[in-house]
Design an enzyme around this catalytic site. Structure first.
Site, PDB file in Angstrom:
ATOM      1  N   TYR A   1      -2.111  -0.669  10.298  1.00 56.53           N
ATOM      2  CA  TYR A   1      -2.150  -1.091   8.886  1.00 56.53           C
ATOM      3  C   TYR A   1      -0.871  -0.617   8.190  1.00 56.53           C
ATOM      4  O   TYR A   1      -0.220  -1.379   7.469  1.00 56.53           O
ATOM      5  CB  TYR A   1      -3.403  -0.489   8.229  1.00 56.53           C
ATOM      6  CG  TYR A   1      -3.590  -0.795   6.767  1.00 56.53           C
ATOM      7  CD1 TYR A   1      -4.105  -2.018   6.342  1.00 56.53           C
ATOM      8  CD2 TYR A   1      -3.281   0.156   5.791  1.00 56.53           C
ATOM      9  CE1 TYR A   1      -4.301  -2.283   4.988  1.00 56.53           C
ATOM     10  CE2 TYR A   1      -3.469  -0.099   4.448  1.00 56.53           C
ATOM     11  CZ  TYR A   1      -3.983  -1.318   4.045  1.00 56.53           C
ATOM     12  OH  TYR A   1      -4.171  -1.585   2.708  1.00 56.53           O
TER      13      TYR A   1
ATOM     14  N   SER B   1       0.877  -1.186   0.000  1.00 58.76           N
ATOM     15  CA  SER B   1       0.000   0.000   0.000  1.00 58.76           C
ATOM     16  C   SER B   1       0.907   1.226   0.000  1.00 58.76           C
ATOM     17  O   SER B   1       2.074   1.121   0.415  1.00 58.76           O
ATOM     18  CB  SER B   1      -0.854  -0.005   1.275  1.00 58.76           C
ATOM     19  OG  SER B   1      -1.498   1.236   1.470  1.00 58.76           O
TER      20      SER B   1
HETATM   21  N1  NAD Z   1      -8.681  -1.160  -1.874  1.00 58.69           N
HETATM   22  C1  NAD Z   1      -7.767  -0.324  -1.477  1.00 58.69           C
HETATM   23  O1  NAD Z   1      -8.018   0.878  -1.376  1.00 58.69           O
HETATM   24  C2  NAD Z   1      -6.370  -0.795  -1.156  1.00 58.69           C
HETATM   25  C3  NAD Z   1      -5.346   0.149  -1.092  1.00 58.69           C
HETATM   26  C4  NAD Z   1      -4.067  -0.265  -0.801  1.00 58.69           C
HETATM   27  C5  NAD Z   1      -3.788  -1.606  -0.610  1.00 58.69           C
HETATM   28  N2  NAD Z   1      -4.804  -2.500  -0.678  1.00 58.69           N
HETATM   29  C6  NAD Z   1      -4.460  -3.908  -0.436  1.00 58.69           C
HETATM   30  O2  NAD Z   1      -4.907  -4.693  -1.536  1.00 58.69           O
HETATM   31  C7  NAD Z   1      -5.176  -6.026  -1.093  1.00 58.69           C
HETATM   32  C8  NAD Z   1      -6.551  -6.446  -1.593  1.00 58.69           C
HETATM   33  O3  NAD Z   1      -7.504  -5.567  -1.081  1.00 58.69           O
HETATM   34  P1  NAD Z   1      -8.930  -5.297  -1.742  1.00 58.69           P
HETATM   35  O4  NAD Z   1      -9.071  -3.834  -1.860  1.00 58.69           O
HETATM   36  O5  NAD Z   1      -9.137  -6.148  -2.931  1.00 58.69           O
HETATM   37  O6  NAD Z   1      -9.824  -5.726  -0.501  1.00 58.69           O
HETATM   38  P2  NAD Z   1     -11.110  -6.622  -0.413  1.00 58.69           P
HETATM   39  O7  NAD Z   1     -11.590  -6.454   0.983  1.00 58.69           O
HETATM   40  O8  NAD Z   1     -12.034  -6.344  -1.543  1.00 58.69           O
HETATM   41  O9  NAD Z   1     -10.494  -8.085  -0.623  1.00 58.69           O
HETATM   42  C9  NAD Z   1      -9.680  -8.710   0.332  1.00 58.69           C
HETATM   43  C10 NAD Z   1      -9.898 -10.204   0.221  1.00 58.69           C
HETATM   44  O10 NAD Z   1      -9.089 -10.849   1.214  1.00 58.69           O
HETATM   45  C11 NAD Z   1      -9.886 -11.824   1.865  1.00 58.69           C
HETATM   46  N3  NAD Z   1      -9.394 -12.009   3.219  1.00 58.69           N
HETATM   47  C12 NAD Z   1      -9.570 -11.184   4.287  1.00 58.69           C
HETATM   48  N4  NAD Z   1      -8.978 -11.698   5.367  1.00 58.69           N
HETATM   49  C13 NAD Z   1      -8.425 -12.875   4.990  1.00 58.69           C
HETATM   50  C14 NAD Z   1      -7.696 -13.872   5.666  1.00 58.69           C
HETATM   51  N5  NAD Z   1      -7.419 -13.765   6.968  1.00 58.69           N
HETATM   52  N6  NAD Z   1      -7.275 -14.958   4.973  1.00 58.69           N
HETATM   53  C15 NAD Z   1      -7.573 -15.076   3.660  1.00 58.69           C
HETATM   54  N7  NAD Z   1      -8.272 -14.174   2.953  1.00 58.69           N
HETATM   55  C16 NAD Z   1      -8.683 -13.084   3.612  1.00 58.69           C
HETATM   56  C17 NAD Z   1     -11.302 -11.274   1.854  1.00 58.69           C
HETATM   57  O11 NAD Z   1     -12.277 -12.288   2.026  1.00 58.69           O
HETATM   58  C18 NAD Z   1     -11.352 -10.598   0.505  1.00 58.69           C
HETATM   59  O12 NAD Z   1     -11.829 -11.459  -0.493  1.00 58.69           O
HETATM   60  C19 NAD Z   1      -5.078  -5.979   0.441  1.00 58.69           C
HETATM   61  O13 NAD Z   1      -3.824  -6.505   0.847  1.00 58.69           O
HETATM   62  C20 NAD Z   1      -5.150  -4.500   0.767  1.00 58.69           C
HETATM   63  O14 NAD Z   1      -4.492  -4.166   1.967  1.00 58.69           O
HETATM   64  C21 NAD Z   1      -6.088  -2.143  -0.954  1.00 58.69           C
END
Ligand code: NAD
Length: 258
Positions: free
Chosen positions: A158, A145
């Site tokens: 985070y 991130s």
């Molecule tokens: N969306 C954003 O704004 C953003 C920004 C920066 C980084 N990220 C990172 O991108 C990655 C994906 O995020 P996203 O936006 O697609 O989020 P999201 O919440 O849509 O998807 C996350 C997925 O991880 C799964 N998950 C959660 N906890 C888990 C666990 N303990 N074991 C296995 N699976 C688990 C959830 O069921 C979900 O399907 C994450 O690592 C997040 O930190 C997201």
């Protein structure tokens, strides 16, 4: 031949915003997929819809045995693991550091940081073995991130976890640079996924205020669309991208430029 044709690719967090789109794009490109998520029903539904299907294993990335089992599944089903995208993650309550419940802090570190450590711990040996036997190692892409590159107010734990992911990425990249394994991190700012919905909910549900907060300091003054981030993850994973390792690719509408 398309860039992921025949490649064995593991994606965690596969039913979320980035994960689902990654699975669809990789499947369309001919990849052989191993998908994982904590939500078994969503995982089965996703695999059924993909052309060519996918091997699936549901579980919690905070448990090391899941990481081990996923690598075993890839090797058993496809003979190898070419690409691993360590994407599963959770958000935190949008509060200042003293207000973060300690149980929540531990859970964030277990999932967002240790989950990536366990994943790499089991992915690297199999990729190194492939390098020794065939000359082709593998590629790891960790989803960090922008909160892994600079401090993030009201996201302290985070941010700490994501800084840790960047540290793991750079360290492993240098350890395995001559062993056929590339390791890079993608560092998105807020993107339009369920996670942003979670931040809004955790901030008290005022969507307009939360959106203003989320885009403050973003030169483009908006959140990212899922495809804008997925494109960069696929770039990092692309086997042709063979000289880039230990890199942190920000996908952030210009945040890290100022
Ligand atoms: N969306 C954003 O704004 C953003 C920004 C920066 C980084 N990220 C990172 O991108 C990655 C994906 O995020 P996203 O936006 O697609 O989020 P999201 O919440 O849509 O998807 C996350 C997925 O991880 C799964 N998950 C959660 N906890 C888990 C666990 N303990 N074991 C296995 N699976 C688990 C959830 O069921 C979900 O399907 C994450 O690592 C997040 O930190 C997201």
């Amino acid at each position: 031949m398309s860039r992921f044709e025949g490649r064995s690719v593991l994606v965690t967090g596969a039913t979320g915003g980035f994960g689902r789109r990654l699975a669809e794009r990789l499947a369309a490109d001919g990849a052989r997929l191993v998908l994982s998520d904590i939500d078994p029903k969503a995982l089965d539904d996703l695999a059924e819809r993909l052309p060519g299907g996918a091997a699936t294993l549901a579980g919690d990335v905070a448990r090391e045995d899941l990481s081990e089992a996923l690598v075993e599944l890839a090797v058993k089903r496809f003979g190898q693991l070419d690409i691993a995208i360590n994407n599963a993650g959770i958000a935190q309550s949008f509060v200042k550091l003293p207000q973060v419940p300690s149980d929540e802090a531990r859970r964030i570190i277990e999932i967002d940081l240790l989950g990536v450590f366990y994943a790499m711990k089991h992915q690297i040996p199999v990729m190194e073995k492939q390098f020794r036997t065939t000359g082709a190692g593998g590629t790891i892409v960790n989803i960090a991130s922008v909160a892994g590159l600079a401090g993030a107010a009201r996201l302290s734990v985070y941010a700490a976890a994501k800084h840790g992911v960047v540290g793991l990425t750079r360290s492993a990249a240098s350890e395995y640079a001559t062993r056929g394994i590339r390791v890079n991190a993608v560092c998105p700012s807020f993107a339009r996924t369920q996670m942003v919905g979670d931040f809004v909910r955790l901030a008290g549900g005022n969507e307009k205020d939360a959106h203003t907060e989320l885009t403050r300091g973003v030169p483009m003054k908006r959140v990212a669309e899922v495809d804008e981030v997925v494109e960069v993850i696929l770039f990092a994973a692309d086997p042709k991208n063979s000289f880039m390792t230990g890199h942190t690719l920000s996908v952030d509408g210009g945040i890290m430029a100022i």
